[in-house]
Design a protein around this motif. Structure first.
Motif, PDB file in Angstrom:
ATOM      1  N   ALA A  71      55.250 -10.649  13.937  1.00  0.00           N
ATOM      2  CA  ALA A  71      55.382 -10.964  12.513  1.00  0.00           C
ATOM      3  C   ALA A  71      55.897 -12.388  12.335  1.00  0.00           C
ATOM      4  CB  ALA A  71      56.318  -9.961  11.842  1.00  0.00           C
ATOM      5  N   ASP A  72      56.777 -12.824  13.198  1.00  0.00           N
ATOM      6  CA  ASP A  72      57.341 -14.170  13.119  1.00  0.00           C
ATOM      7  C   ASP A  72      57.104 -14.843  14.459  1.00  0.00           C
ATOM      8  OD1 ASP A  72      60.499 -15.513  11.888  1.00  0.00           O
ATOM      9  OD2 ASP A  72      58.882 -16.474  13.005  1.00  0.00           O
ATOM     10  N   ALA A  73      56.079 -15.650  14.533  1.00  0.00           N
ATOM     11  CA  ALA A  73      55.698 -16.264  15.803  1.00  0.00           C
ATOM     12  C   ALA A  73      56.799 -17.144  16.367  1.00  0.00           C
ATOM     13  CB  ALA A  73      54.406 -17.065  15.630  1.00  0.00           C
ATOM     14  N   GLU A  74      57.452 -17.915  15.510  1.00  0.00           N
ATOM     15  CA  GLU A  74      58.491 -18.826  16.002  1.00  0.00           C
ATOM     16  C   GLU A  74      59.660 -18.056  16.599  1.00  0.00           C
ATOM     17  OE1 GLU A  74      58.028 -21.978  16.396  1.00  0.00           O
ATOM     18  OE2 GLU A  74      56.046 -21.711  15.506  1.00  0.00           O
ATOM     19  N   ALA A  75      60.048 -16.954  15.947  1.00  0.00           N
ATOM     20  CA  ALA A  75      61.137 -16.130  16.480  1.00  0.00           C
ATOM     21  C   ALA A  75      60.726 -15.521  17.813  1.00  0.00           C
ATOM     22  CB  ALA A  75      61.508 -15.043  15.475  1.00  0.00           C
ATOM     23  N   ALA A  76      59.467 -15.102  17.909  1.00  0.00           N
ATOM     24  CA  ALA A  76      58.973 -14.527  19.158  1.00  0.00           C
ATOM     25  C   ALA A  76      59.001 -15.560  20.276  1.00  0.00           C
ATOM     26  CB  ALA A  76      57.559 -13.993  18.962  1.00  0.00           C
ATOM     27  N   LEU A  77      58.565 -16.771  19.970  1.00  0.00           N
ATOM     28  CA  LEU A  77      58.560 -17.828  20.975  1.00  0.00           C
ATOM     29  C   LEU A  77      59.984 -18.162  21.431  1.00  0.00           C
ATOM     30  CD1 LEU A  77      55.864 -20.166  19.370  1.00  0.00           C
ATOM     31  CD2 LEU A  77      55.603 -18.806  21.451  1.00  0.00           C
ATOM     32  N   ALA A  78      60.901 -18.213  20.475  1.00  0.00           N
ATOM     33  CA  ALA A  78      62.297 -18.500  20.819  1.00  0.00           C
ATOM     34  C   ALA A  78      62.862 -17.383  21.690  1.00  0.00           C
ATOM     35  CB  ALA A  78      63.134 -18.647  19.546  1.00  0.00           C
ATOM     36  N   ASP A  81      61.587 -17.807  25.183  1.00  0.00           N
ATOM     37  CA  ASP A  81      62.278 -18.910  25.858  1.00  0.00           C
ATOM     38  C   ASP A  81      63.621 -18.423  26.414  1.00  0.00           C
ATOM     39  OD1 ASP A  81      60.333 -20.834  25.496  1.00  0.00           O
ATOM     40  OD2 ASP A  81      61.155 -21.555  23.592  1.00  0.00           O
ATOM     41  N   GLN A  82      64.332 -17.612  25.621  1.00  0.00           N
ATOM     42  CA  GLN A  82      65.605 -17.059  26.085  1.00  0.00           C
ATOM     43  C   GLN A  82      65.390 -16.118  27.267  1.00  0.00           C
ATOM     44  OE1 GLN A  82      67.597 -15.250  22.737  1.00  0.00           O
ATOM     45  NE2 GLN A  82      67.644 -17.149  21.553  1.00  0.00           N
ATOM     46  N   ALA A  83      64.321 -15.341  27.201  1.00  0.00           N
ATOM     47  CA  ALA A  83      64.024 -14.423  28.298  1.00  0.00           C
ATOM     48  C   ALA A  83      63.743 -15.195  29.583  1.00  0.00           C
ATOM     49  CB  ALA A  83      62.836 -13.545  27.938  1.00  0.00           C
ATOM     50  N   ILE A  84      63.061 -16.314  29.476  1.00  0.00           N
ATOM     51  CA  ILE A  84      62.778 -17.148  30.650  1.00  0.00           C
ATOM     52  C   ILE A  84      64.079 -17.686  31.231  1.00  0.00           C
ATOM     53  CG2 ILE A  84      61.781 -19.355  31.374  1.00  0.00           C
ATOM     54  CD1 ILE A  84      59.455 -18.782  29.447  1.00  0.00           C
TER      55      ILE A  84
END
Length: 213
Positions: A71-78, A81-84
């Motif tokens: 639903a929120d691509a930017e939140a998903a990408l962030a 990044d944290q998971a990485i």
């Protein structure tokens, strides 16, 4: 009168053809979703049978959703990044690679080709630094997705075929089924509907058989 009759027959033929194409399209969507669901659940069971990394895996999955829909691509990408960063801290390269796959999926589905290329370069660096045929196959698959999105269907097909060969060599039937699906998608886009349905059918049968083991 004869001319009107021919026009009516032509209109009926056009409507019938449209309905058939719609039915084929719906069948393809259902088959793809079934294989995606079976494939992800089997992958988790095979790579983490005792569930030690389940929280991080769930974070990666929830960051993008099945197929990279968020639903929120930017939140998903962030979140990815944290998971990485967490995967790096825990020295879990397989999860880092999985997160990169999810990043690539989100970005390519939103037409962000340059960012997708950057993620693919990170994946390539990991592939070339190690000796993991599964990683190489996944990287080839993701490159194929980008080629497909950019309309280079022959290049995409070649990459998918290479990925399928590697997955077959490693005995990963579910991943091999995914490549059959990808080839089927290309066949469907180019109007080879019978071939596409056959590819997706083979993929679903292969994934179900693997899941029953």
């Amino acid at each position: 009168m004869a001319s009107k009759s021919r026009k009516k027959r032509n209109r009926r033929a056009v409507r019938k053809g449209a309905k058939q194409r719609l039915a084929v399209g719906l069948s393809l969507v259902i088959l793809i979703l079934c294989v995606a669901s079976v494939g992800f659940s089997l992958y988790v069971r095979q790579t983490d049978p005792d569930g030690r990394t389940r929280p991080l895996r769930l974070a990666i999955e929830n960051g993008s959703g099945i197929g990279g829909v968020a639903a929120d691509a930017e939140a998903a990408l962030a979140g990815l990044d944290q998971a990485i960063a967490q995967a790096d801290a825990l020295k879990l390269p397989d999860l880092r690679f999985e997160a990169l796959i999810r990043l690539s999926t989100i970005l390519v589905n939103r037409g962000r080709s340059k960012e997708t290329e950057a993620v693919l370069k990170q994946m390539q660096a990991m592939v070339e630094a190690g000796d993991n045929p599964r990683w190489r196959a996944q990287w080839l698959h993701e490159r194929g997705v980008l080629e497909r999105k950019q309309g280079r269907f022959e290049e995409a097909r070649s990459l998918f075929l290479q990925a399928r060969s590697l997955f077959h060599a490693t005995g990963d039937a579910v991943a091999e089924a995914r490549e059959l699906n990808s080839i089927g998608n290309l066949d469907g886009r180019t109007g080879r509907f019978s071939d596409a349905v056959a590819m997706h059918g083979d993929a679903l049968a292969m994934a179900r058989k693997a899941g029953d083991k």
